[in-house]
Motif scaffolding. Structure first.
Motif, PDB file in Angstrom:
ATOM      1  N   SER A 121       0.836  -1.197   0.000  1.00 18.11           N
ATOM      2  CA  SER A 121       0.000   0.000   0.000  1.00 18.11           C
ATOM      3  C   SER A 121       0.867   1.242   0.000  1.00 18.11           C
ATOM      4  CB  SER A 121      -0.874   0.038   1.246  1.00 18.11           C
ATOM      5  OG  SER A 121      -1.910  -0.865   1.128  1.00 18.11           O
ATOM      6  N   ASP A 145      -2.632   6.062   0.857  1.00 16.23           N
ATOM      7  CA  ASP A 145      -3.794   5.258   0.473  1.00 16.23           C
ATOM      8  C   ASP A 145      -4.598   4.859   1.703  1.00 16.23           C
ATOM      9  OD1 ASP A 145      -5.489   3.951  -1.297  1.00 16.23           O
ATOM     10  OD2 ASP A 145      -4.293   2.124  -1.328  1.00 16.23           O
ATOM     11  N   PRO A 186      -7.707   4.173   4.198  1.00 18.98           N
ATOM     12  CA  PRO A 186      -9.040   3.599   3.978  1.00 18.98           C
ATOM     13  C   PRO A 186     -10.111   4.684   3.956  1.00 18.98           C
ATOM     14  CG  PRO A 186      -7.925   2.520   5.825  1.00 18.98           C
ATOM     15  CD  PRO A 186      -7.084   3.686   5.421  1.00 18.98           C
ATOM     16  N   ARG A 219      -9.516   0.987  -0.006  1.00 26.80           N
ATOM     17  CA  ARG A 219      -8.299   1.775  -0.242  1.00 26.80           C
ATOM     18  C   ARG A 219      -8.266   2.111  -1.745  1.00 26.80           C
ATOM     19  NH1 ARG A 219      -4.728   1.664   4.017  1.00 26.80           N
ATOM     20  NH2 ARG A 219      -5.231   0.167   5.648  1.00 26.80           N
ATOM     21  N   THR A 231      -5.102   1.367  -3.892  1.00 30.70           N
ATOM     22  CA  THR A 231      -4.868  -0.074  -3.995  1.00 30.70           C
ATOM     23  C   THR A 231      -5.857  -0.695  -4.973  1.00 30.70           C
ATOM     24  OG1 THR A 231      -3.996  -0.160  -1.748  1.00 30.70           O
ATOM     25  CG2 THR A 231      -4.781  -2.231  -2.687  1.00 30.70           C
TER      26      THR A 231
END
Length: 117
Positions: A5, A9, A11, A74, A77
């Motif tokens: 990650s 990034d 959440p 994310r 991602t």
């Protein structure tokens, strides 16, 4: 996520519980275009669980969709995974396709690790 990650990034949603309702709610918010797929897979999973007289298919279903939610919460991602999947499917260069498959696998494995699976 771990090293796979990017630091920025973060959440955009909390990690859902690994229950059918919580995962469905998370997918509805994070990847609504996948709800029909999830519903179809749930029906197939329940039929398989009855046929096998086992809850193993249900546990695998919940893990699979927990991984999807973990990735989709994310955005960077998720973008990287979707791009890698597209390249893997469309690349005419075998080496480029292999690299994309490896990247997608790395992202999915990282999500599994984050979930303790």
């Amino acid at each position: 996520m771990t090293a796979e990650s990017l630091p920025h990034d973060a959440p955009i949603a909390p990690r859902p519980d690994r229950t059918p309702d919580a995962l469905r709610e998370a997918i509805a918010k994070l990847a609504p275009y996948r709800l029909a797929e999830m519903e179809w897979e749930k029906n197939e999973t329940l039929a398989m669980a009855v046929e096998q007289n086992s809850l193993a298919p249900v546990h695998m279903f919940l893990l699979r969709w927990a991984v999807v939610a973990e990735i989709e919460r994310r955005p960077e991602t998720a973008r990287r995974l979707h791009r890698a999947e597209q390249v893997a499917a469309e690349a005419e260069d075998p080496e480029l396709s292999r690299k994309a498959v490896r990247e997608a696998g790395d992202i999915v494995r990282a999500a599994h690790r984050e979930l303790g699976a």
